[in-house]
Scaffold this active site. Structure first.
Site, PDB file in Angstrom:
ATOM      1  N   HIS A 164       3.656  -7.629  -6.682  1.00  0.00           N
ATOM      2  CA  HIS A 164       4.802  -8.536  -6.680  1.00  0.00           C
ATOM      3  C   HIS A 164       5.980  -7.871  -7.366  1.00  0.00           C
ATOM      4  O   HIS A 164       5.799  -7.155  -8.343  1.00  0.00           O
ATOM      5  CB  HIS A 164       4.468  -9.855  -7.393  1.00  0.00           C
ATOM      6  N   ASP A 208       0.013 -14.944  -1.473  1.00  0.00           N
ATOM      7  CA  ASP A 208      -0.453 -14.833  -0.089  1.00  0.00           C
ATOM      8  C   ASP A 208      -1.925 -14.473   0.032  1.00  0.00           C
ATOM      9  O   ASP A 208      -2.474 -14.528   1.129  1.00  0.00           O
ATOM     10  CB  ASP A 208       0.382 -13.781   0.660  1.00  0.00           C
TER      11      ASP A 208
HETATM   12  C1  LIG Z   1       5.364  -7.383  -2.777  1.00  0.00           C
HETATM   13  C2  LIG Z   1       5.834  -5.943  -2.702  1.00  0.00           C
HETATM   14  C3  LIG Z   1       6.717  -5.786  -1.450  1.00  0.00           C
HETATM   15  C4  LIG Z   1       6.644  -5.600  -3.951  1.00  0.00           C
HETATM   16  O1  LIG Z   1       7.151  -4.353  -3.719  1.00  0.00           O
HETATM   17  P1  LIG Z   1       7.966  -3.493  -4.778  1.00  0.00           P
HETATM   18  O2  LIG Z   1       8.368  -4.295  -5.950  1.00  0.00           O
HETATM   19  O3  LIG Z   1       9.051  -2.815  -3.991  1.00  0.00           O
HETATM   20  O4  LIG Z   1       6.899  -2.459  -5.302  1.00  0.00           O
HETATM   21  P2  LIG Z   1       6.488  -1.101  -4.616  1.00  0.00           P
HETATM   22  O5  LIG Z   1       6.190  -1.320  -3.162  1.00  0.00           O
HETATM   23  O6  LIG Z   1       7.526  -0.075  -4.946  1.00  0.00           O
HETATM   24  O7  LIG Z   1       5.135  -0.775  -5.372  1.00  0.00           O
HETATM   25  C5  LIG Z   1       5.043  -0.201  -6.681  1.00  0.00           C
HETATM   26  C6  LIG Z   1       3.765   0.617  -6.769  1.00  0.00           C
HETATM   27  O8  LIG Z   1       2.631  -0.243  -6.634  1.00  0.00           O
HETATM   28  C7  LIG Z   1       1.888   0.070  -5.461  1.00  0.00           C
HETATM   29  N1  LIG Z   1       1.596  -1.163  -4.756  1.00  0.00           N
HETATM   30  C8  LIG Z   1       2.370  -2.294  -4.734  1.00  0.00           C
HETATM   31  N2  LIG Z   1       1.791  -3.209  -3.968  1.00  0.00           N
HETATM   32  C9  LIG Z   1       0.654  -2.667  -3.505  1.00  0.00           C
HETATM   33  C10 LIG Z   1      -0.335  -3.153  -2.649  1.00  0.00           C
HETATM   34  N3  LIG Z   1      -0.261  -4.372  -2.122  1.00  0.00           N
HETATM   35  N4  LIG Z   1      -1.377  -2.352  -2.356  1.00  0.00           N
HETATM   36  C11 LIG Z   1      -1.462  -1.121  -2.882  1.00  0.00           C
HETATM   37  N5  LIG Z   1      -0.543  -0.596  -3.700  1.00  0.00           N
HETATM   38  C12 LIG Z   1       0.516  -1.374  -4.002  1.00  0.00           C
HETATM   39  C13 LIG Z   1       2.829   0.899  -4.609  1.00  0.00           C
HETATM   40  O9  LIG Z   1       2.119   1.750  -3.741  1.00  0.00           O
HETATM   41  C14 LIG Z   1       3.607   1.643  -5.663  1.00  0.00           C
HETATM   42  O10 LIG Z   1       2.816   2.678  -6.153  1.00  0.00           O
HETATM   43  P3  LIG Z   1       3.469   4.098  -6.500  1.00  0.00           P
HETATM   44  O11 LIG Z   1       4.462   3.809  -7.612  1.00  0.00           O
HETATM   45  O12 LIG Z   1       2.303   4.924  -6.903  1.00  0.00           O
HETATM   46  O13 LIG Z   1       4.144   4.562  -5.244  1.00  0.00           O
HETATM   47  C15 LIG Z   1       4.621  -4.980  -2.609  1.00  0.00           C
HETATM   48  O14 LIG Z   1       3.783  -5.173  -3.725  1.00  0.00           O
HETATM   49  C16 LIG Z   1       3.862  -5.144  -1.315  1.00  0.00           C
HETATM   50  O15 LIG Z   1       4.254  -4.550  -0.282  1.00  0.00           O
HETATM   51  N6  LIG Z   1       2.759  -5.958  -1.308  1.00  0.00           N
HETATM   52  C17 LIG Z   1       2.032  -6.217  -0.107  1.00  0.00           C
HETATM   53  C18 LIG Z   1       2.750  -7.284   0.731  1.00  0.00           C
HETATM   54  C19 LIG Z   1       2.637  -8.652   0.131  1.00  0.00           C
HETATM   55  O16 LIG Z   1       1.563  -9.092  -0.277  1.00  0.00           O
HETATM   56  N7  LIG Z   1       3.762  -9.391   0.131  1.00  0.00           N
HETATM   57  C20 LIG Z   1       3.826 -10.741  -0.374  1.00  0.00           C
HETATM   58  C21 LIG Z   1       4.607 -10.812  -1.644  1.00  0.00           C
HETATM   59  S1  LIG Z   1       4.511 -12.417  -2.372  1.00  0.00           S
END
Ligand SMILES: CC(C)(COP(=O)(O)OP(=O)(O)OC[C@H]1O[C@@H](n2cnc3c(N)ncnc32)[C@H](O)[C@@H]1OP(=O)(O)O)[C@@H](O)C(=O)NCCC(=O)NCCS
Length: 373
Positions: free
Chosen positions: A259, A310
């Site tokens: 998140h 989710d």
């Molecule tokens: C929610 C979300 C978009 C937040 O994204 P964000 O704040 O931009 O964070 P990032 O995508 O940059 O992730 C930060 C780190 O955690 C890891 N990470 C974050 N969510 C992850 C996940 N669901 N699975 C595996 N690794 C994850 C990323 O790979 C990244 O690792 P790194 O620094 O080694 O590259 C992201 O966690 C995600 O894509 N989750 C899956 C989709 C989801 O469940 N969305 C609903 C949100 S309520």
């Protein structure tokens, strides 16, 4: 060069009275009320009142709001006809986005920007979103839409209109809780999109259409659908470890985890975990909860990443019999309460939202005639 925060991360862009999130402590409140307190004691209708008015309703006020929601649930024959005539979408969110946009064409107050008219539109949109989703769910299966039942709550009525029978009391209760948990979440992407649209003094239907388009993405409201697809692909608890390790080895994201704001457990996930477990037990389908728990344990152990809203809603909705591709639409049927509250707040103290971008493209080029390029 100005400091640029990718994805506007950690940037405070406005003030709002509606919803607060403490990402460090995992605390979420609507107008000062803790989400756990609301999930345990309130109904979705009470939460709708709270989001729109900033306080809990008295008995007569709640009765009045419930009556107005009930009265406004039916959608016009023209909209039902449109639902029948639209081509099958590649994703049901396309149909929801289109029909919500079309609602304004049949709303005599569509362009009336008075506060009273905007509140009435918020009421109609909130009352009708579930009706549209359920009608779509039936029409695509070749069935006739079911008229709303005024005796049922917003939550129970949705399950009734979708499935054609009044839901089990426990299912209706838990679905009501799920609607409460999804009703608002501060400046999330879809709410921000709605507020940006409202800030141009565009109308309520346009703002909500923007929000639906934004919610559609798999990084936002599309995630629980992806979670369930993953669970269905894994199929048995013994395959969880291999499947998840394989995805992580490929640096793929596991849907339903992580998140932008919470650095600890999402408080909504705490409640939804129990919903998934209880409903799995009640319906005799415990496998999906077991698999979800195994994935969660693995993600915390190996990646220290928590489940978000989710994750457990996916298995909970599955055992409630909600079709998987309708999950994001169910999200919209709840979040409409928060979206409309935010649009009303935006209108009440509006300033055009128009940020800057740091230009990093080429400079000082001179136009070259087309046959000399
Ligand atoms: C929610 C979300 C978009 C937040 O994204 P964000 O704040 O931009 O964070 P990032 O995508 O940059 O992730 C930060 C780190 O955690 C890891 N990470 C974050 N969510 C992850 C996940 N669901 N699975 C595996 N690794 C994850 C990323 O790979 C990244 O690792 P790194 O620094 O080694 O590259 C992201 O966690 C995600 O894509 N989750 C899956 C989709 C989801 O469940 N969305 C609903 C949100 S309520």
């Amino acid at each position: 060069m100005a400091e640029v925060k990718a994805g506007l991360q950690d940037l405070v862009v406005a003030t709002s009275q509606i919803c607060s999130i403490d990402g460090q402590r995992g605390k979420l409140t609507y107008w000062g009320y803790d989400i756990h307190d609301l999930a345990a004691h309130a109904t979705f209708e009470e939460v709708v009142y709270l989001l729109w008015h900033g306080r809990l309703p008295k008995r007569a006020e709640l009765d009045d709001l419930s009556r107005q929601l009930t009265e406004n649930r039916p959608v016009s024959p023209e909209i039902l006809d449109l639902l029948k005539r639209l081509p099958p979408p590649q994703h049901p969110m396309e149909t929801l986005r289109t029909t919500v946009s079309a609602l304004s064409l049949y709303d005599p107050e569509a362009e009336d920007m008075s506060e009273e008219a905007n509140r009435r539109k918020a009421m109609r949109l909130t009352a009708q979103m579930g009706t549209l989703v359920a009608a779509f769910g039936r029409i695509r299966e070749g069935k006739e839409p079911i008229a709303p039942d005024p005796q049922l709550s917003q939550a129970a009525n949705f399950l009734y209109m979708l499935q054609g029978k009044a839901p089990h009391a426990e299912d209706a209760h838990w679905f009501d809780v799920a609607l409460i948990l999804h009703a608002d979440h501060s400046y999330n992407a879809s709410t921000f999109a709605a507020r940006v649209t409202a800030s141009t003094l565009s109308d309520m239907h346009s703002a909500i259409t923007s929000a639906i388009g934004t919610l559609k993405g798999p990084l936002h409201g599309g995630a629980n659908e992806q979670v369930m697809k993953m669970l269905l692909e894994i199929q048995t608890p013994d395959r969880v470890d291999g499947y998840i390790h394989n995805l992580l080895a490929q640096k793929k994201k596991i849907m339903g985890f992580g998140h932008r704001v919470y650095h600890t457990e999402d408080p909504r996930a705490t409640v939804l975990r129990k919903m998934s477990e209880d409903l799995g037990r009640r319906t005799g389908q415990t496998k999906w909860f077991q698999m979800s728990k195994a994935i969660e344990d693995l993600m915390i152990r190996e990646k220290k990443i928590n489940a978000n809203v989710d994750f457990y809603s996916a298995s909970a909705y599955y055992v409630l019999g909600i079709p998987v591709d309708l999950y994001p639409l169910v999200f919209a049927a709840s979040r409409i309460a928060g979206w409309t509250a935010h649009v009303l707040e935006q209108y009440s103290n509006n300033r055009l939202i128009r940020p800057l971008a740091e230009y990093v493209g080429p400079t000082n080029l001179t136009y070259v005639p087309i046959d000399q390029r």
